[in-house]
Design an enzyme around this catalytic site. Sequence first.
Site, PDB file in Angstrom:
ATOM      1  N   CYS A  56       0.815  -1.222   0.000  1.00 37.61           N
ATOM      2  CA  CYS A  56       0.000   0.000   0.000  1.00 37.61           C
ATOM      3  C   CYS A  56       0.848   1.271   0.000  1.00 37.61           C
ATOM      4  O   CYS A  56       0.367   2.335  -0.410  1.00 37.61           O
ATOM      5  CB  CYS A  56      -0.961   0.001   1.181  1.00 37.61           C
ATOM      6  SG  CYS A  56      -0.305  -0.712   2.685  1.00 37.61           S
ATOM      7  N   ASP A  88      -1.918  -2.493   8.507  1.00 38.78           N
ATOM      8  CA  ASP A  88      -2.749  -3.446   9.231  1.00 38.78           C
ATOM      9  C   ASP A  88      -2.646  -4.864   8.694  1.00 38.78           C
ATOM     10  O   ASP A  88      -2.721  -5.830   9.459  1.00 38.78           O
ATOM     11  CB  ASP A  88      -4.217  -2.996   9.197  1.00 38.78           C
ATOM     12  CG  ASP A  88      -4.447  -1.751  10.042  1.00 38.78           C
ATOM     13  OD1 ASP A  88      -3.451  -1.188  10.529  1.00 38.78           O
ATOM     14  OD2 ASP A  88      -5.605  -1.344  10.193  1.00 38.78           O
ATOM     15  N   CYS A 129      -2.331   3.460   3.420  1.00 38.35           N
ATOM     16  CA  CYS A 129      -3.021   2.396   4.147  1.00 38.35           C
ATOM     17  C   CYS A 129      -3.811   2.949   5.321  1.00 38.35           C
ATOM     18  O   CYS A 129      -3.783   4.138   5.613  1.00 38.35           O
ATOM     19  CB  CYS A 129      -2.068   1.290   4.576  1.00 38.35           C
ATOM     20  SG  CYS A 129      -0.864   1.764   5.806  1.00 38.35           S
ATOM     21  N   ASP A 130      -4.502   2.042   6.009  1.00 40.33           N
ATOM     22  CA  ASP A 130      -5.661   2.378   6.831  1.00 40.33           C
ATOM     23  C   ASP A 130      -5.514   3.602   7.735  1.00 40.33           C
ATOM     24  O   ASP A 130      -6.345   4.510   7.701  1.00 40.33           O
ATOM     25  CB  ASP A 130      -6.028   1.176   7.709  1.00 40.33           C
ATOM     26  CG  ASP A 130      -6.483  -0.011   6.885  1.00 40.33           C
ATOM     27  OD1 ASP A 130      -6.426   0.064   5.650  1.00 40.33           O
ATOM     28  OD2 ASP A 130      -6.884  -1.021   7.476  1.00 40.33           O
ATOM     29  N   LYS A 131      -4.497   3.639   8.577  1.00 40.15           N
ATOM     30  CA  LYS A 131      -4.406   4.736   9.554  1.00 40.15           C
ATOM     31  C   LYS A 131      -3.679   5.954   9.003  1.00 40.15           C
ATOM     32  O   LYS A 131      -3.807   7.054   9.535  1.00 40.15           O
ATOM     33  CB  LYS A 131      -3.692   4.272  10.838  1.00 40.15           C
ATOM     34  CG  LYS A 131      -4.327   3.048  11.474  1.00 40.15           C
ATOM     35  CD  LYS A 131      -5.812   3.211  11.689  1.00 40.15           C
ATOM     36  CE  LYS A 131      -6.477   1.913  12.069  1.00 40.15           C
ATOM     37  NZ  LYS A 131      -6.374   0.834  11.073  1.00 40.15           N
ATOM     38  N   CYS A 211      -5.345  -2.520  -0.033  1.00 38.88           N
ATOM     39  CA  CYS A 211      -6.313  -3.610  -0.169  1.00 38.88           C
ATOM     40  C   CYS A 211      -7.487  -3.190  -1.046  1.00 38.88           C
ATOM     41  O   CYS A 211      -8.043  -2.101  -0.886  1.00 38.88           O
ATOM     42  CB  CYS A 211      -6.829  -4.025   1.198  1.00 38.88           C
ATOM     43  SG  CYS A 211      -5.529  -4.583   2.312  1.00 38.88           S
ATOM     44  N   GLU A 463      -7.775  -4.784  15.588  1.00 39.16           N
ATOM     45  CA  GLU A 463      -8.788  -5.316  14.685  1.00 39.16           C
ATOM     46  C   GLU A 463      -8.779  -6.840  14.768  1.00 39.16           C
ATOM     47  O   GLU A 463      -7.744  -7.443  15.023  1.00 39.16           O
ATOM     48  CB  GLU A 463      -8.521  -4.867  13.242  1.00 39.16           C
ATOM     49  CG  GLU A 463      -8.689  -3.380  13.047  1.00 39.16           C
ATOM     50  CD  GLU A 463      -8.427  -2.937  11.616  1.00 39.16           C
ATOM     51  OE1 GLU A 463      -7.929  -3.757  10.818  1.00 39.16           O
ATOM     52  OE2 GLU A 463      -8.707  -1.780  11.299  1.00 39.16           O
ATOM     53  N   SER A 489     -11.626  -5.101  11.067  1.00 37.74           N
ATOM     54  CA  SER A 489     -11.075  -4.653   9.793  1.00 37.74           C
ATOM     55  C   SER A 489     -12.217  -4.282   8.859  1.00 37.74           C
ATOM     56  O   SER A 489     -13.323  -4.830   8.933  1.00 37.74           O
ATOM     57  CB  SER A 489     -10.251  -5.781   9.180  1.00 37.74           C
ATOM     58  OG  SER A 489     -10.007  -5.531   7.814  1.00 37.74           O
TER      59      SER A 489
END
Length: 587
Positions: A56, A88, A129-131, A211, A463, A489
Amino acid sequence: MLKRPFDKNKLPSRHVTEGPERAPHRSYYYAMGMTEEEIHQPLVGVATCWNEAAPCNIALNRQAQAVKMGVKQGWGTPREFTTITVTDGIAMGHEGMRSSLASREAIADTVELTMRGHCYDAIVGLAGCDKSLPGMMMAMVRLNVPSVFIYGGSILPGKAPQVDEIPEDFRTRDLTVQDMFEAVGRHQNDEMSDAALDMLERVACPSAGACGGQFTANTMACVSEAIGLALFNSSGAPAPYESRDQYGEASGRAVMDLVEKGIRARDIVTRQSLENAARVVACTGGSTNAGLHLPAIAHEAGIDFFLEDVCEIFRDTPYFVDLKPGGQYVAKDLYDAGGLPVVMKELRKAGLIHEDCMTASTRSVGEELDMIDREADGKVIYPIENPITKTGGVVGLKGNLAPQGAIVKVAGMSEEQQVFSGPARVFECEEDAFEAVKERAYKEGEVIVIRNEGPAGGPGMREMLATTAALSGQGMGKKVALITDGRFSGATRGFCVGHVGPEAAQGGPIALLENGDMITINALTGDISVDLTDEQLAARKANWKGPKDTIYASGALWKFAQLVGETYKGAVTHPGGKAEKHIYADL
């Protein structure tokens, strides 16, 4: 192109570039090959989360070079810097996951400190990515400088080898990392061979990018456009596409337009734009983590926009974009169907978008949507008058088990599947629950409870994808429910309730549950309750021994646990915009 005149006397970089007393500072800039003209132009931070931790982030360095070209085209001087990420997908399912949410705060803090320390005038932030997405947007709103966000792009879908050893349902669908977690469950259930698992892991993630489903990264990428900090359609193109460079250059030019016009992040991020963002999460069946990150972004501007406010919008927003994990398609498919602008255009038809909100292009949302000529394709994006379901793909819950609220993703679930009642099977941490699932030490019809995983009590609010994916892989995803004071998640499927508040460490009702307690979850009415009276809960609270000790007695996670606030307010670690006594850009 005529050079733009910028008045440095009104910009933070005057503190490091202007006047005789700044000669030592300018000598550093000359040491880096900058010209006199570049030194006296606005300085623009180009912040990336580039690293080699996961796909990512791996393309962000290249994309940053395109952003820098755009800044130069707009008569600014880009100054590239990087910050951390905790990815993650790599951190999932072990102690490393405790670092994930804390990294959001660290990202915002390090970007703020870099901008402040070097007096940069504006920022273009790239995240993958996520955060890192909410962390970067939080920093922009906190600093309140001209800001443009750009997503690094999604991964391309994987394809399984067409061999009999791999189960047919894996061979006939686009693969994401979610499928690998579920494949582990199949493998544990003796429904997939070692060789099949080995083949799948080599093809599930075939390129750079985040993702591919509507998991947390793509959810927050959609938020970045809907909230106005990103240029329209900039988040859609997959990471390997060369067209991402065009969006990078455009973002660099756009930030210089914002500097010229004096448009700052908080002119863009308002209560109304936050509501637009929540609409987009709901209609795309986005990640429950948006219920954590939207309040945190709002907090930086001093706006009260809590989990309950987010869920109120979810409740009356149709779900009409058919994306994984609840649906069929991935981010690339959404981009091919016209991307988020087409989604927002459908929301506008139903009067569900605030059109007057400013965007990073200096045009309003309404003006941007007027330029979109594509329509819903009826496959990835349904017409809003014919949605997949009439209410959002994410639902808020409240009741005597979660007085401060909880959240569940219901995208892809029938109404019948959105009501569940069963006895509690209580676990004190994720590892215990995962071992029980692996050994099948649970029963159909139970509500699996994982506690002590909240922001403070975990610490870190992990998660639970490994556990939920293993359940799905065993074919039990719809036969049990799962609740936690931790998180799920964006890739989670099944009836999984997260963000239960107050968390166990704060003595919330989830801390008082015992095996066999009857729990009812009703996503249709928004209720979550345990069949105990107030008196019974009070008696258990009186005998509660307090939060369990963790192994984190020093370091960053200890610090996070001491500072972090309630989940429903975004699990933030500082007083926010309401308490500030200055704005950075005005110093």
